[in-house]
Scaffold this motif. Structure first.
Motif, PDB file in Angstrom:
ATOM      1  N   ALA A  26       0.826  -1.208   0.000  1.00  0.00           N
ATOM      2  CA  ALA A  26       0.000   0.000   0.000  1.00  0.00           C
ATOM      3  C   ALA A  26       0.858   1.254   0.000  1.00  0.00           C
ATOM      4  O   ALA A  26       0.516   2.250  -0.654  1.00  0.00           O
ATOM      5  CB  ALA A  26      -0.942  -0.004   1.216  1.00  0.00           C
ATOM      6  N   ASP A  27       2.003   1.232   0.720  1.00  0.00           N
ATOM      7  CA  ASP A  27       2.898   2.394   0.730  1.00  0.00           C
ATOM      8  C   ASP A  27       3.587   2.567  -0.610  1.00  0.00           C
ATOM      9  O   ASP A  27       3.763   3.687  -1.101  1.00  0.00           O
ATOM     10  CB  ASP A  27       3.941   2.246   1.829  1.00  0.00           C
ATOM     11  N   ARG A  28       3.992   1.458  -1.215  1.00  0.00           N
ATOM     12  CA  ARG A  28       4.693   1.547  -2.507  1.00  0.00           C
ATOM     13  C   ARG A  28       3.760   2.015  -3.629  1.00  0.00           C
ATOM     14  O   ARG A  28       4.232   2.520  -4.652  1.00  0.00           O
ATOM     15  CB  ARG A  28       5.300   0.188  -2.856  1.00  0.00           C
ATOM     16  N   GLY A  69      -9.174   3.593   4.484  1.00  0.00           N
ATOM     17  CA  GLY A  69      -8.629   3.133   3.206  1.00  0.00           C
ATOM     18  C   GLY A  69      -9.191   3.815   1.991  1.00  0.00           C
ATOM     19  O   GLY A  69      -9.222   3.220   0.907  1.00  0.00           O
ATOM     20  N   THR A  70      -9.614   5.076   2.122  1.00  0.00           N
ATOM     21  CA  THR A  70     -10.180   5.783   0.971  1.00  0.00           C
ATOM     22  C   THR A  70      -9.277   6.914   0.467  1.00  0.00           C
ATOM     23  O   THR A  70      -9.655   7.622  -0.463  1.00  0.00           O
ATOM     24  CB  THR A  70     -11.572   6.349   1.303  1.00  0.00           C
ATOM     25  N   GLY A  71      -8.100   7.100   1.088  1.00  0.00           N
ATOM     26  CA  GLY A  71      -7.137   8.058   0.545  1.00  0.00           C
ATOM     27  C   GLY A  71      -6.994   9.361   1.304  1.00  0.00           C
ATOM     28  O   GLY A  71      -6.413  10.316   0.771  1.00  0.00           O
ATOM     29  N   THR A 151     -12.808   9.213  10.531  1.00  0.00           N
ATOM     30  CA  THR A 151     -13.786   8.234  10.067  1.00  0.00           C
ATOM     31  C   THR A 151     -15.134   8.439  10.745  1.00  0.00           C
ATOM     32  O   THR A 151     -16.098   7.754  10.422  1.00  0.00           O
ATOM     33  CB  THR A 151     -13.303   6.801  10.376  1.00  0.00           C
ATOM     34  N   GLU A 152     -15.197   9.383  11.698  1.00  0.00           N
ATOM     35  CA  GLU A 152     -16.424   9.636  12.451  1.00  0.00           C
ATOM     36  C   GLU A 152     -17.162  10.848  11.894  1.00  0.00           C
ATOM     37  O   GLU A 152     -16.551  11.753  11.331  1.00  0.00           O
ATOM     38  CB  GLU A 152     -16.110   9.869  13.937  1.00  0.00           C
ATOM     39  N   ASN A 153     -18.469  10.869  12.100  1.00  0.00           N
ATOM     40  CA  ASN A 153     -19.283  11.994  11.641  1.00  0.00           C
ATOM     41  C   ASN A 153     -18.812  13.266  12.331  1.00  0.00           C
ATOM     42  O   ASN A 153     -18.907  13.379  13.556  1.00  0.00           O
ATOM     43  CB  ASN A 153     -20.752  11.729  11.978  1.00  0.00           C
ATOM     44  N   GLY A 211      -9.463   0.428   0.243  1.00  0.00           N
ATOM     45  CA  GLY A 211      -8.356   0.148  -0.657  1.00  0.00           C
ATOM     46  C   GLY A 211      -7.131  -0.378   0.058  1.00  0.00           C
ATOM     47  O   GLY A 211      -6.435  -1.270  -0.452  1.00  0.00           O
ATOM     48  N   ARG A 212      -6.842   0.148   1.247  1.00  0.00           N
ATOM     49  CA  ARG A 212      -5.666  -0.323   1.990  1.00  0.00           C
ATOM     50  C   ARG A 212      -5.826  -1.791   2.390  1.00  0.00           C
ATOM     51  O   ARG A 212      -4.879  -2.584   2.295  1.00  0.00           O
ATOM     52  CB  ARG A 212      -5.461   0.549   3.227  1.00  0.00           C
TER      53      ARG A 212
END
Length: 446
Positions: A26-28, A69-71, A151-153, A211-212
């Motif tokens: 994921a880092d690469r 994992g969304t960037g 990740t929280e509202n 994604g991650r």
């Protein structure tokens, strides 16, 4: 410039733009420009909020809100690169007040030298309210451009004062096409994944928009050195089961229970069962779900089907008797009963109206004819005088007045023409007709 403790502020840690060869996949594969960020084109594209800021060469403070994992971290790093400002990153998980003071002191020093700072705060919701307030003067003065990730509202997790100074940007879960593109990048760097087409689809579905996580699973497959492609069954056995992302006391908790309640109200048993399953398989406390079903039975079904409340309470008893997993079937049965029952919120509406009237007229005395008179004095002043015992009246209905002086008879409960309430409606209409006939022959306020 010294920091707030009187020490020389240390230089900011160096950016590591080029990950080591042995770094996680994921880092690469981290994007090197905003154009390479996958799945968030509504923000990073030319018409998106981030795209417009970059084109203008000026960033506003912002909160990046989205699932894992969304960037979020990648976007923050690339924003600093895109407008040519210094990037500093801290995590609310590992940092405290001292770290914040050092970061702000260094940003002050760099600002005096003409260098702006983007301060990225990961998991910003983990800072308490007082710590969040500490950001305000530095954001207002422009000492830092704050980019928080959560990740929280934000409506629940962040101070209103901080939210008023930052734009909230919502990152979306990565869809199938975005996750497929991530896998393609991984395969271009490594080699084709040892999966059948069906297993590849199953792997993407298991990522649940993260994604991650997907790249982590792909790296596990590469490290295993598999010689033959895996089918979906072999893949599931190899990778095991992924636990659903669900915070029982956070935003996901309220989102799913809201979805369950509205699916029940909308008489969609399939969707209701899906959300029930989502909650229970993610580890929600079954008794919490049962409490919500009991409430639903009164609020949204009521007397349209009086058995709904009984079904829910019986399910509670069955679950407490059997426990999990056997008792969960009783919860499913109660859920399906509620979803397929006729709906009425007449009892709920009646409660609100009656409680409002009671608060406004709570000191009015009931009429004397319906008051008990256990003493001679009470009889002498008229308590119980003129009361008609309904069982001795024609048709078991006296038509007496039961309302206090000073308030006209009210209608709080209006049954609907559905389910059992249709019969209730007919009864009330019958009694109203009898009452009107008796009012024509005598004054009920005696």
């Amino acid at each position: 410039m010294a920091d707030l403790f009187g020490n020389d502020a240390p230089p900011a840690p160096a950016r590591e733009d080029a990950p080591r060869d042995d770094a996680p996949l994921a880092d690469r594969l981290r994007p090197r420009t905003l154009d390479e960020v996958i799945g968030q084109e509504h923000l990073t594209g030319p018409e998106g909020a981030i795209g417009r800021m970059v084109n203008a060469g000026k960033l506003s403070s912002m909160i990046l809100w989205g699932p894992p994992g969304t960037g979020k971290t990648s976007i923050a790093r690339l924003l600093a690169d895109a407008v040519g400002i210094r990037f500093v990153s801290i995590s609310a998980v590992f940092s405290g007040v001292a770290d914040l003071k050092k970061a702000f002191a260094e940003a002050d020093r760099m600002a005096q030298a003409g260098q702006k700072t983007l301060l990225f705060v990961d998991e910003i919701h983990r800072f308490n309210r007082a710590q969040q307030d500490g950001f305000l003067p530095f954001v207002e003065r422009g000492t830092v451009t704050l980019v928080g990730a959560t990740t929280e509202n934000p409506s629940f997790a962040l101070n209103a004062a901080l939210l008023s100074r930052a734009q909230v940007l919502i990152l979306e879960r990565l869809g199938h096409d975005a996750l497929e593109a991530l896998l393609a990048r991984a395969e271009a760097l490594e080699s084709p994944l040892p999966l059948t087409p069906e297993a590849r689809t199953a792997l993407i579905a298991s990522a649940d928009g993260d994604g991650r996580f997907l790249l982590g699973q792909a790296e596990t497959l590469y490290n295993a050195g598999l010689s033959e492609p895996l089918d979906p069954q072999a893949l599931a056995k190899f990778l095991q089961r992924r636990v659903a992302v669900y915070d029982k006391d956070r935003d996901g908790h309220y989102n799913l229970i809201s979805a369950l309640h509205k699916s029940l109200r909308g008489s969609d048993p399939q969707a209701a069962l899906y959300y029930l399953a989502r909650m229970l398989t993610a580890g929600e406390e079954p008794l919490y779900v049962l409490r919500r079903l009991v409430r639903f039975a009164s609020e949204d079904i009521g007397l349209a089907d009086p058995q709904a409340l009984t079904q829910c309470l019986t399910a509670k008893d069955a679950y407490q008797f059997l426990g999990s997993p056997e008792g969960e079937l009783a919860i499913v049965q109660a859920c399906l009963y509620c979803a397929t029952a006729p709906k009425s919120n007449a009892a709920y509406a009646a409660q609100k109206a009656a409680f409002k009237a009671a608060r406004e007229t709570g000191s009015l005395m009931p009429p004397a004819n319906i008051l008990n008179a256990p003493t001679k004095l009470m009889k002498d002043i008229g308590y119980g005088a003129g009361y008609s015992y309904d069982h001795e009246a024609e048709e078991g209905f006296s038509g007496d007045n039961y309302w206090p002086e000073g308030i006209e008879p009210q209608t709080f409960y209006e049954p609907v023409e559905r389910g059992f309430e249709r019969k209730v409606r007919e009864r009330i209409a019958y009694w109203d007709r009898l009452r009107a006939e008796r009012e024509n022959t005598h004054d009920p306020r005696i």
